[in-house]
Design an enzyme around this catalytic site. Sequence first.
Site, PDB file in Angstrom:
ATOM      1  N   PHE A 140      -8.717  15.234  -5.982  1.00 39.99           N
ATOM      2  CA  PHE A 140      -8.789  13.892  -5.402  1.00 39.99           C
ATOM      3  C   PHE A 140      -7.374  13.375  -5.208  1.00 39.99           C
ATOM      4  CE2 PHE A 140      -8.873   9.324  -5.202  1.00 39.99           C
ATOM      5  CZ  PHE A 140      -9.891   9.095  -4.287  1.00 39.99           C
ATOM      6  N   ASP A 225       0.447  15.599  -8.202  1.00 36.65           N
ATOM      7  CA  ASP A 225      -0.120  14.257  -8.080  1.00 36.65           C
ATOM      8  C   ASP A 225      -0.376  13.714  -9.492  1.00 36.65           C
ATOM      9  OD1 ASP A 225      -1.749  12.033  -7.863  1.00 36.65           O
ATOM     10  OD2 ASP A 225      -3.072  12.887  -6.340  1.00 36.65           O
ATOM     11  N   LYS A 254      -0.798   3.810  -9.145  1.00 35.64           N
ATOM     12  CA  LYS A 254      -1.625   3.149 -10.149  1.00 35.64           C
ATOM     13  C   LYS A 254      -0.844   2.315 -11.180  1.00 35.64           C
ATOM     14  CE  LYS A 254      -5.871   5.337  -9.231  1.00 35.64           C
ATOM     15  NZ  LYS A 254      -6.260   6.683  -8.836  1.00 35.64           N
TER      16      LYS A 254
HETATM   17  C1  LIG Z   1      -6.424   7.071  -7.422  1.00 35.37           C
HETATM   18  C2  LIG Z   1      -5.829   8.379  -7.056  1.00 35.37           C
HETATM   19  C3  LIG Z   1      -5.258   8.585  -5.786  1.00 35.37           C
HETATM   20  C4  LIG Z   1      -5.338   7.571  -4.673  1.00 35.37           C
HETATM   21  O1  LIG Z   1      -4.704   6.384  -4.960  1.00 35.37           O
HETATM   22  P1  LIG Z   1      -5.048   5.080  -4.082  1.00 35.37           P
HETATM   23  O2  LIG Z   1      -4.077   4.066  -4.561  1.00 35.37           O
HETATM   24  O3  LIG Z   1      -6.470   4.730  -4.365  1.00 35.37           O
HETATM   25  O4  LIG Z   1      -4.838   5.456  -2.654  1.00 35.37           O
HETATM   26  C5  LIG Z   1      -4.651   9.807  -5.543  1.00 35.37           C
HETATM   27  N1  LIG Z   1      -4.603  10.756  -6.481  1.00 35.37           N
HETATM   28  C6  LIG Z   1      -5.143  10.596  -7.713  1.00 35.37           C
HETATM   29  C7  LIG Z   1      -5.043  11.688  -8.708  1.00 35.37           C
HETATM   30  C8  LIG Z   1      -5.779   9.401  -8.031  1.00 35.37           C
HETATM   31  O5  LIG Z   1      -6.347   9.259  -9.232  1.00 35.37           O
END
Ligand SMILES: *Cc1c(COP(=O)(O)O)cnc(C)c1O
Length: 404
Positions: A140, A225, A254
Site C-alpha cells: 500500500f 516507504d 503521516k
Molecule cells: C498511509 C500510507 C500511504 C499514503 O499516504 P496518504 O497520506 O494517505 O497519501 C502510503 N504508504 C503507506 C505505507 C501508508 O501507510
Amino acid sequence: MSTEDLIRLEEQYGAQIYHPMDVVVERAQGVWMYDVDGKKYLDCLSGYSALNQGHCHPRLVKVMNEQAKQLTLTSRAFRNDKLGPFIQRLSELSGYGKSLPMNSGAEAIETAIKLARKWAYKVKGVQRNKAEIIVAEGNFHGRTITVISASSEPLYKDMFGPHTPGFKIVPYGEADAIAAAITPNTAAVLLEPIQGEGGVIVPPHGYLQQVHSICQESNVLFMVDEIQTGLGRTGKFFACEHEDVRPEVTVIGKALGGGFYPISAVLADAEYMDVMEYGEHGSTFGGNPLACAIALEALNIIVDEGLIENAAKLGEYYQERLVEIPSPHVQEVRGRGLLIGIELKESAGGARRFGEALKDRGILVKDAHENVLRFAPPLIIDRETLDATIMPITEVFKPTLVIV
Ligand SMILES: *Cc1c(COP(=O)(O)O)cnc(C)c1O
C-alpha cells in the site's frame, strides 16, 4: 447534533468511499478520543500512525497557533524562514543529506518514483520511457493513479485504468523474487519494511538487507516507504534500522505532521536528490512555513519525549501480553514496536466484528485486510493504559462472544 443526525449528514452529502465505525468523535487529547455524547475511547489506530505524538499535543497546538498568526504560505517562488531549520533537523535525525517536502504520502511516493525514473535515465543510462520499478504484492503506497498502478489489490485499481506502466509486482518477503525480476531497465525497488495496510505483514528477518545487497549489485535504487512504519512506530526511527539497512531513498509522511497538518517528505543523499532539477517538480503547498514549523516540532517531540524507546519497550511488552490471551479465534500476534497485528482465523468471521465489539468497550481499532486487527496506539501511551485493554480484549476474544 445527535450521533444519528451527524451520520445521516455524512451519508447524504459525502462520497461513499469509507465504511467508518459509527462513533462520531468530537474532541481528543493524548491517547483518548471523546464522542459527541462524551463517551471516552482509547485510540488504538492513531490515524494510521499519523498521531504518534498523541492527539492535540500542547506543543503542537502552540506552534500551530503562533505560526498561523505569523506566516502560513509563501509558495516556493519565495523562501521562508521555517523550511531551512526543519529540513536541517530532519537531516540530523534521518541521516540523509537532503529532503523534499510534499503534502500527502501518495504524493511523496509519486515524487520518489519520478526521482527513480530520472536517475535511471540520467545516471544509469536506461533508455527513455523504459524504466521499471519493482514493488511487492500486497503493498500500500497510496491512492493516486500511478501509485495504484503499482498495487496488486483489485479493489484499489481495477475500475481505474488505464494504469501507469513500468511496475513489476513480486511476492513480498522473498528476496530471490526481486533478484529474478531485475532487468537492465530496473530503476528501483520500492517496498514497505512492514506492510501495514496489507495486514501488518512482517517479512523474514534479513529480507531488507538481502534486497539492499541485490539492489547494490545491480545498480538499482532501494526505496523504502516508511510512511506508516517510520518516526518511531516500530521502536526505531526507521523500521529499516532493525536490519541496519539504509536505503538510497526513504519516504515519510503521516506522523511527520503530528496529526495536525498533512506533510510528507522524500529523503535521499545529494547524489540522488540532485538528479531532480529546476522546474521538473513542485507543489504549491509543499514545504510551506506552517507545515515546516509543525513538522519540526513534531520531530522534536518524538525525540524529547523518548517516543522511540517507549514504542520499543511497550511494544514488546504489549505483544507478550496479547499472545497470552486465550482465544480460539486468534491465529497469530505479530508486529514490531507499537505496530501490532492480531491475525484471526478464517473461522472467526472477519476482524470487523471484533473491532465493533471493542468499540463498545471503549477501544477503537481498525481491521487491516479482513482478518487482521491492527493495534497502533499513539507512542505516548503508558503501560497502565495498555494493561487496561487486556481485559476487554480477552472478553471480546472469548469463544462464546456473540456480536450483533
Ligand atoms: C498511509 C500510507 C500511504 C499514503 O499516504 P496518504 O497520506 O494517505 O497519501 C502510503 N504508504 C503507506 C505505507 C501508508 O501507510
